[in-house]
Design a protein around this motif. Structure first.
Motif, PDB file in Angstrom:
ATOM      1  N   SER A 128       6.068  60.430 -18.434  1.00  0.00           N
ATOM      2  CA  SER A 128       6.098  61.713 -18.285  1.00  0.00           C
ATOM      3  C   SER A 128       5.150  62.368 -19.400  1.00  0.00           C
ATOM      4  CB  SER A 128       7.085  62.438 -17.632  1.00  0.00           C
ATOM      5  OG  SER A 128       8.388  62.631 -18.998  1.00  0.00           O
ATOM      6  N   VAL A 129       4.431  63.228 -19.102  1.00  0.00           N
ATOM      7  CA  VAL A 129       3.930  64.237 -20.312  1.00  0.00           C
ATOM      8  C   VAL A 129       3.847  65.633 -19.951  1.00  0.00           C
ATOM      9  CG1 VAL A 129       2.076  62.335 -21.049  1.00  0.00           C
ATOM     10  CG2 VAL A 129       1.753  63.926 -19.225  1.00  0.00           C
ATOM     11  N   THR A 130       3.788  66.403 -21.037  1.00  0.00           N
ATOM     12  CA  THR A 130       3.863  67.949 -20.655  1.00  0.00           C
ATOM     13  C   THR A 130       2.703  68.549 -21.124  1.00  0.00           C
ATOM     14  OG1 THR A 130       6.222  67.747 -21.005  1.00  0.00           O
ATOM     15  CG2 THR A 130       5.258  69.862 -21.125  1.00  0.00           C
ATOM     16  N   PHE A 131       2.084  69.344 -20.155  1.00  0.00           N
ATOM     17  CA  PHE A 131       0.869  70.161 -20.408  1.00  0.00           C
ATOM     18  C   PHE A 131       1.168  71.743 -20.198  1.00  0.00           C
ATOM     19  CE2 PHE A 131      -1.062  66.125 -18.680  1.00  0.00           C
ATOM     20  CZ  PHE A 131      -1.814  65.788 -19.648  1.00  0.00           C
ATOM     21  N   ASP A 137       4.086  63.528 -14.158  1.00  0.00           N
ATOM     22  CA  ASP A 137       4.502  61.830 -14.192  1.00  0.00           C
ATOM     23  C   ASP A 137       3.328  61.168 -14.218  1.00  0.00           C
ATOM     24  OD1 ASP A 137       7.135  62.847 -14.031  1.00  0.00           O
ATOM     25  OD2 ASP A 137       7.448  62.439 -11.591  1.00  0.00           O
ATOM     26  N   VAL A 138       3.323  60.281 -15.103  1.00  0.00           N
ATOM     27  CA  VAL A 138       2.034  59.223 -15.197  1.00  0.00           C
ATOM     28  C   VAL A 138       2.497  57.864 -14.490  1.00  0.00           C
ATOM     29  CG1 VAL A 138       0.647  58.150 -16.935  1.00  0.00           C
ATOM     30  CG2 VAL A 138       1.584  60.354 -17.264  1.00  0.00           C
ATOM     31  N   LEU A 139       1.590  57.272 -14.022  1.00  0.00           N
ATOM     32  CA  LEU A 139       1.805  55.862 -13.626  1.00  0.00           C
ATOM     33  C   LEU A 139       0.620  55.136 -13.931  1.00  0.00           C
ATOM     34  CD1 LEU A 139       3.320  54.495 -10.379  1.00  0.00           C
ATOM     35  CD2 LEU A 139       1.114  53.558 -10.996  1.00  0.00           C
ATOM     36  N   SER A 181       0.916  63.042 -11.509  1.00  0.00           N
ATOM     37  CA  SER A 181       1.679  63.784 -10.368  1.00  0.00           C
ATOM     38  C   SER A 181       2.229  64.962 -11.064  1.00  0.00           C
ATOM     39  CB  SER A 181       2.474  62.800  -9.657  1.00  0.00           C
ATOM     40  OG  SER A 181       1.522  61.695  -8.882  1.00  0.00           O
ATOM     41  N   HIS A 182       2.177  66.109 -10.254  1.00  0.00           N
ATOM     42  CA  HIS A 182       3.108  67.098 -10.471  1.00  0.00           C
ATOM     43  C   HIS A 182       3.878  67.430  -9.505  1.00  0.00           C
ATOM     44  CE1 HIS A 182       4.571  70.973 -12.230  1.00  0.00           C
ATOM     45  NE2 HIS A 182       3.853  71.606 -11.193  1.00  0.00           N
ATOM     46  N   TYR A 183       5.298  67.772  -9.535  1.00  0.00           N
ATOM     47  CA  TYR A 183       6.137  67.805  -8.300  1.00  0.00           C
ATOM     48  C   TYR A 183       6.470  69.624  -8.428  1.00  0.00           C
ATOM     49  CZ  TYR A 183       5.810  63.016  -7.713  1.00  0.00           C
ATOM     50  OH  TYR A 183       5.366  61.660  -7.491  1.00  0.00           O
TER      51      TYR A 183
END
Length: 268
Positions: A128-131, A137-139, A181-183
């Motif tokens: 996961s990364v934060t902007f 979430d990164v896949l 992906s952002h949930y």
């Protein structure tokens, strides 16, 4: 106390005398097993492995009809098998399929096409990364991405579609994938880039013609019991695609699925 001598005595009489060179690999295996057993805190203990297997028996032969003369062909049988291995270590997961084709084949001409394949169906890394204030979430890797709904022809399985009405054992491979992906509480935004040429098994002319590389996005929303999905995707095969789906679950026995897609170019 006498069980071990009896077992050793039985083994001496049931197995042929080993050659001297056979002690070398046996010693290596014993040493490796001892080292792994003694390292109880090793990182190998954190690997989660699950296995599954399939065995398929096929009988193949020609039939006679009023339109074609009798061919006189005798049917033959063959046995195929699949060992499916799933492994996960922290953020890395993989699926490896060991496929044996025509393990047994009584073809009349005696020509046995026995073949063994090792296929990496999926191999992914997740993080996961934060902007700013948003976490994504990164896949990354070879992944199986399915956006289709329903149980028949799924028009939104646009990356590596499932085979329709397969006969025998099938291995469903993933595509080269990068997703962000952002949930939210009841929603999801996904940005995706894929490359379906990572397939190891599908080397047919149709498979090569439909290999695609593209970029797209998906928006998902949960509205009570109704699931809404909207998809936009551009690749070198369809050259632009828009689609969407609706799913409504009424109760434990009934649900409704609907999906639609429009492509600028359709590949048969």
């Amino acid at each position: 106390m006498n069980a071990q001598p009896c077992l050793e005595h039985g083994l001496r009489h049931s197995l042929p005398a080993p050659k001297r060179i056979a002690w070398v690999p046996a010693a290596l295996v014993l040493l490796l097993s001892t080292n792994l057993a003694s390292a109880s805190d090793s990182s190998w203990d954190e690997i989660d492995i699950e296995t599954d297997y399939q065995v398929n028996l096929q009988s193949i032969g020609g039939g006679d009809s009023v339109f074609l003369p009798a061919q006189g062909e005798r049917s033959h049988e063959q046995v195929n098998a699949l060992l499916d291995i799933n492994a996960q270590f922290h953020s890395v997961s993989a699926n490896v399929a060991l496929l044996g084709t025509s393990i047994y084949d009584n073809t009349p001409d005696g020509h046995n096409q026995r073949q063994f394949d090792a296929v990496i169906s999926t191999l992914t890394y997740e993080t996961s990364v934060t902007f700013g204030d948003s976490e994504w979430d990164v896949l990354l890797g070879k992944a199986r991405i399915d956006w289709g709904v329903g149980y028949g022809y799924r028009v939104l399985d646009i990356f590596t579609p499932y085979r329709r009405n397969p006969v025998g054992i099938q291995i469903e491979e993933g595509a080269g994938t990068l997703t962000l992906s952002h949930y939210g509480m009841e929603s999801e935004w996904t940005l995706i880039a894929t490359d379906s040429s990572w397939s190891q098994l599908d080397t047919s002319e149709y498979g090569r013609a439909t290999e695609q590389q593209g970029l797209g996005s998906k928006y998902y929303r949960l509205l009570g019991d109704l699931e809404l999905q909207m998809v936009g995707y551009y690749d070198n095969v369809r050259q632009g695609m828009l689609g969407g789906s609706l799913v409504n679950v009424f109760n434990q026995a009934w649900s409704a699925h609907a999906s639609v897609s429009y492509s600028r170019r359709y590949q048969l």
